[in-house]
Design a protein around this motif. Structure first.
Motif, PDB file in Angstrom:
ATOM      1  N   ARG A  16       0.824  -1.201   0.000  1.00 55.31           N
ATOM      2  CA  ARG A  16       0.000   0.000   0.000  1.00 55.31           C
ATOM      3  C   ARG A  16       0.863   1.258   0.000  1.00 55.31           C
ATOM      4  NH1 ARG A  16      -3.551  -1.218   5.167  1.00 55.31           N
ATOM      5  NH2 ARG A  16      -1.698  -2.438   5.666  1.00 55.31           N
ATOM      6  N   ALA A  17       0.265   2.395  -0.291  1.00 52.72           N
ATOM      7  CA  ALA A  17       0.970   3.669  -0.196  1.00 52.72           C
ATOM      8  C   ALA A  17       1.261   3.978   1.262  1.00 52.72           C
ATOM      9  CB  ALA A  17       0.118   4.778  -0.816  1.00 52.72           C
ATOM     10  N   PRO A  18       2.326   4.736   1.540  1.00 51.30           N
ATOM     11  CA  PRO A  18       2.706   4.999   2.928  1.00 51.30           C
ATOM     12  C   PRO A  18       1.654   5.732   3.750  1.00 51.30           C
ATOM     13  CG  PRO A  18       4.475   5.612   1.423  1.00 51.30           C
ATOM     14  CD  PRO A  18       3.270   5.323   0.585  1.00 51.30           C
ATOM     15  N   GLY A  19       0.787   6.493   3.072  1.00 47.43           N
ATOM     16  CA  GLY A  19      -0.172   7.322   3.789  1.00 47.43           C
ATOM     17  C   GLY A  19       0.309   8.751   3.865  1.00 47.43           C
ATOM     18  N   SER A  20      -0.247   9.524   4.781  1.00 53.03           N
ATOM     19  CA  SER A  20       0.137  10.920   4.974  1.00 53.03           C
ATOM     20  C   SER A  20       0.884  11.062   6.290  1.00 53.03           C
ATOM     21  CB  SER A  20      -1.108  11.818   4.990  1.00 53.03           C
ATOM     22  OG  SER A  20      -0.804  13.101   5.517  1.00 53.03           O
ATOM     23  N   PHE A  21       2.101  11.589   6.246  1.00 49.41           N
ATOM     24  CA  PHE A  21       2.883  11.721   7.475  1.00 49.41           C
ATOM     25  C   PHE A  21       2.169  12.579   8.503  1.00 49.41           C
ATOM     26  CE2 PHE A  21       5.798  14.469   9.927  1.00 49.41           C
ATOM     27  CZ  PHE A  21       6.276  13.504  10.799  1.00 49.41           C
ATOM     28  N   PHE A  22       1.644  13.720   8.068  1.00 44.33           N
ATOM     29  CA  PHE A  22       1.037  14.638   9.025  1.00 44.33           C
ATOM     30  C   PHE A  22      -0.250  14.055   9.614  1.00 44.33           C
ATOM     31  CE2 PHE A  22       3.571  17.448   6.261  1.00 44.33           C
ATOM     32  CZ  PHE A  22       4.412  17.972   7.230  1.00 44.33           C
ATOM     33  N   ALA A  23      -1.004  13.330   8.815  1.00 45.52           N
ATOM     34  CA  ALA A  23      -2.203  12.672   9.347  1.00 45.52           C
ATOM     35  C   ALA A  23      -1.819  11.587  10.350  1.00 45.52           C
ATOM     36  CB  ALA A  23      -3.019  12.074   8.208  1.00 45.52           C
ATOM     37  N   ASP A  24      -0.792  10.810  10.021  1.00 47.96           N
ATOM     38  CA  ASP A  24      -0.338   9.773  10.952  1.00 47.96           C
ATOM     39  C   ASP A  24       0.200  10.384  12.245  1.00 47.96           C
ATOM     40  OD1 ASP A  24      -1.020   7.702   9.259  1.00 47.96           O
ATOM     41  OD2 ASP A  24       0.986   7.503   8.390  1.00 47.96           O
ATOM     42  N   LEU A  25       0.940  11.481  12.112  1.00 45.34           N
ATOM     43  CA  LEU A  25       1.496  12.160  13.287  1.00 45.34           C
ATOM     44  C   LEU A  25       0.382  12.614  14.223  1.00 45.34           C
ATOM     45  CD1 LEU A  25       4.239  13.434  14.471  1.00 45.34           C
ATOM     46  CD2 LEU A  25       3.415  15.558  13.439  1.00 45.34           C
ATOM     47  N   ILE A  26      -0.633  13.232  13.650  1.00 42.53           N
ATOM     48  CA  ILE A  26      -1.749  13.731  14.466  1.00 42.53           C
ATOM     49  C   ILE A  26      -2.519  12.570  15.082  1.00 42.53           C
ATOM     50  CG2 ILE A  26      -3.979  14.924  14.328  1.00 42.53           C
ATOM     51  CD1 ILE A  26      -2.593  16.767  12.218  1.00 42.53           C
ATOM     52  N   ARG A  27      -2.729  11.502  14.328  1.00 40.99           N
ATOM     53  CA  ARG A  27      -3.428  10.341  14.885  1.00 40.99           C
ATOM     54  C   ARG A  27      -2.651   9.733  16.049  1.00 40.99           C
ATOM     55  NH1 ARG A  27      -6.703   6.661  10.634  1.00 40.99           N
ATOM     56  NH2 ARG A  27      -7.804   8.317   9.524  1.00 40.99           N
ATOM     57  N   ALA A  28      -1.339   9.681  15.941  1.00 47.79           N
ATOM     58  CA  ALA A  28      -0.535   9.117  17.023  1.00 47.79           C
ATOM     59  C   ALA A  28      -0.697   9.930  18.309  1.00 47.79           C
ATOM     60  CB  ALA A  28       0.932   9.074  16.613  1.00 47.79           C
ATOM     61  N   VAL A  29      -0.822  11.242  18.159  1.00 47.97           N
ATOM     62  CA  VAL A  29      -0.996  12.101  19.332  1.00 47.97           C
ATOM     63  C   VAL A  29      -2.408  12.007  19.877  1.00 47.97           C
ATOM     64  CG1 VAL A  29      -0.979  14.481  20.171  1.00 47.97           C
ATOM     65  CG2 VAL A  29       0.838  13.694  18.647  1.00 47.97           C
ATOM     66  N   THR A  30      -3.407  12.197  18.997  1.00 48.23           N
ATOM     67  CA  THR A  30      -4.792  12.296  19.470  1.00 48.23           C
ATOM     68  C   THR A  30      -5.385  10.954  19.880  1.00 48.23           C
ATOM     69  OG1 THR A  30      -5.608  12.107  17.185  1.00 48.23           O
ATOM     70  CG2 THR A  30      -5.242  14.336  18.060  1.00 48.23           C
ATOM     71  N   ARG A  31      -4.976   9.871  19.222  1.00 48.22           N
ATOM     72  CA  ARG A  31      -5.614   8.573  19.472  1.00 48.22           C
ATOM     73  C   ARG A  31      -4.832   7.668  20.414  1.00 48.22           C
ATOM     74  NH1 ARG A  31      -8.456   6.746  13.759  1.00 48.22           N
ATOM     75  NH2 ARG A  31      -9.186   8.841  13.172  1.00 48.22           N
ATOM     76  N   VAL A  32      -3.537   7.949  20.585  1.00 47.32           N
ATOM     77  CA  VAL A  32      -2.705   7.053  21.390  1.00 47.32           C
ATOM     78  C   VAL A  32      -2.078   7.791  22.570  1.00 47.32           C
ATOM     79  CG1 VAL A  32      -0.775   5.424  21.359  1.00 47.32           C
ATOM     80  CG2 VAL A  32      -2.201   5.698  19.309  1.00 47.32           C
TER      81      VAL A  32
END
Length: 553
Positions: A158-174
């Protein structure tokens, strides 16, 4: 009783690993799910404010976003440290940091190392702690978690995704939810949480004593959860305000291992290889238990020379350890903090027995048992690919991992990644021993270990140190700063390139000749590769340091 407490701690870790891993897999799934409905509105608001689009990037764009954004954050926080004397929330009037120390500290916390060449309570203002250190303690582990998720996506085509979206998810969800609850628990256990200045108390003898305090509980929660490790106080989690009792010590141990032990299960879920994820988890757990057993046995045996003199009576070395934790919990903490690449300490590692000090060194050199948030499991997957590659060579078949052929391009990138860490550790250690012997407090074998430990901790982004080293100098600030930066970002970029290369390949159907990666045999090969490729690289240096010191006791 001490051994029982350690067994209970490990049991809790094992029980939490799978559910937390499945949660992580769901948290970073871009498809519709319950977590996206819960967190989506808040995250979309952040995207709108930051101009972020939740779209797939190429691996090059993902890597560029990661490195450039981290570099900008380092520069901004560097300025905060330099000018903290003129900024608010500085009731103690702490002056701005010296340039080389600010350089070292900004890089240290942004690379998830948290190496501290300053004393926590006297080196930084509340403003620097809250807006600089605490900020980086969230975005640094979030960067590592985002990276491993992009790598897993690449491995599965798969494509790597979006770095900034992943960064924010790591903070807000974890990180943010767990850290918030943990901070409240630490306050309940007696950890201070205040912006009031240091308190002045009158002792029983009538003397005046200044007692440092601050927003410690919130700092402590993300320090452990994000595998950061930097101490609010100079003596870190050996300080009673930062680690008041056995219960707070247990919570710290669990937080250090929470994310890093769950990633194999997250990988198994995301890759559709649950059994393979379980095999990797068990393999790391076995190595971890062996490391723990060695550390406990040598620390409880104590120093043979002192035992012969009747000083320790074979009851274990208590030098540099807190009475409220004792030998066993101190040794166990030293294993956990280096296995998870956290760097927090509740005992002074410089006072460990030679073989007791060797275990933290080995954990950092391997960086796979279990490794830091995200990046540690990235190294695990790298060694898993090497294990598959070597196995394929032995049977004369092109190796495959997750249905994709591993060829020369991927192995060249992995070879570069493998060579970076020993280069960043051994070369600077030799330079330090040759040019700065006056900063090393012990001229013997232990002195070599002090310098070796400092650069190993920097390259592995751990942050703990042998505190007998006089590291508050320009040489140590600049050299370890460079090592921390290169040790963090070179491997991130090269391994993202590996994932990008594999993602572009077509899937090869499995056949009877495919080497299965979900069996006990693969687990044994994986552990063997980690020990042979990883450990033997540093064997000569280790022999000249802690092993030689042990043989001379």
């Amino acid at each position: 009783m001490d051994i029982l407490a350690i067994v209970v701690t490990l049991l809790i870790v094992v029980l939490l690993a799978k559910p937390v891993g499945l949660y992580l897999a769901a948290a970073f799934d871009y498809g519709p799910n319950r977590l996206n409905r819960i967190y989506g509105p808040f995250e979309r608001l952040i995207y709108k404010i930051g101009g972020i689009r939740e779209e797939n990037q190429s691996w090059k764009a993902y890597a560029a976003s990661l490195v450039v954004s981290n570099a900008v954050m380092i520069f901004v926080v560097y300025l905060v440290f330099r000018f903290q004397g003129m900024l608010p929330l500085n009731p103690s009037g702490i002056a701005g940091m010296e340039p080389s120390l600010a350089f070292n500290t900004a890089i240290s916390f942004m690379t998830n190392t948290n190496l501290q060449h300053y004393s926590g309570e006297s080196g930084l203002s509340y403003f620097s702690q809250a807006t600089g250190i605490l900020f980086m303690m969230f975005v640094s582990p979030a960067t590592g978690i985002a990276l491993v998720m992009a790598f897993i996506r690449g491995l599965t085509g798969r494509a790597p995704g979006s770095f900034f979206a992943d960064l924010i998810r790591a903070v807000t969800r974890v990180l943010l939810p767990v850290a918030f609850v943990s901070a409240l628990l630490f306050v309940f256990m007696g950890v201070p949480q205040t912006f009031e200045p240091a308190a002045t108390a009158t002792t029983l003898e009538g003397a005046q004593q200044t007692i440092a305090r601050g927003p410690v509980a919130s700092f402590l929660a993300i320090k452990e959860l994000g595998n950061n490790g930097g101490g609010f106080f100079g003596v870190n989690s050996a300080h009673p305000f930062e680690n008041p009792n056995g219960l707070s010590n247990l919570l710290q141990l669990l937080l250090m291992l929470l994310v890093t032990t769950s990633l194999p299960y997250a990988y198994g879920k995301m890759a559709g290889r649950i059994k393979q994820g379980r095999i990797l988890f068990v393999s790391m757990l076995v190595m971890f238990i062996v490391m723990t057993g060695i550390s406990l046995s040598v620390e409880q045996a104590g120093n043979p020379a002192l035992n012969a003199l009747g000083v320790e009576h074979g009851q274990g070395s208590m030098e540099g350890k807190e009475d409220r934790f004792g030998t066993a919990q101190s040794a166990f903490y030293s294993v956990v903090t280096t296995a998870s690449e956290t760097g927090a300490v509740n005992t002074m590692h410089d006072t460990l027995t030679p073989l007791g000090g060797l275990i933290p060194l080995a954990n950092m050199m391997l960086n796979t048992v279990f490794g830091g948030a995200g990046v540690g499991f990235l190294n695990v997957l790298m060694y898993a690919i090497i294990a598959v590659f070597l196995s394929g060579l032995m049977v004369g078949r092109t190796p495959e991992f997750l249905g994709r052929k591993i060829e020369g391009k991927e192995m060249k990138l992995i070879a570069v990644t493998l060579l970076v860490q020993p280069f960043l550790i051994l070369v600077p250690t030799a330079i330090a021993l040759a040019t700065n012997p006056e900063t090393i407090s012990n001229p013997g074998f232990h002195g070599l270990t002090q310098a070796l430990y400092e650069f190993t901790s920097s390259a592995a982004n751990n942050g703990s140190g042998f505190e007998g080293l006089g590291d508050a100098t320009t040489f140590w600030n600049v050299s370890t700063g460079i090592v921390m930066f290169l040790g963090r970002y070179i491997s991130m970029v090269t391994l993202l390139a590996v994932a990008g290369s594999l993602a572009a390949k077509k899937t090869v159907p499995e056949s009877s000749g495919t080497f299965r990666t979900d069996t006990a045999m693969f687990g044994a090969v994986f552990v063997g590769v980690v020990l042979i490729v990883g450990a033997l690289t540093f064997f000569p240096a280790v022999v000249l340091g802690p092993v030689a010191e042990y043989l001379t006791l």
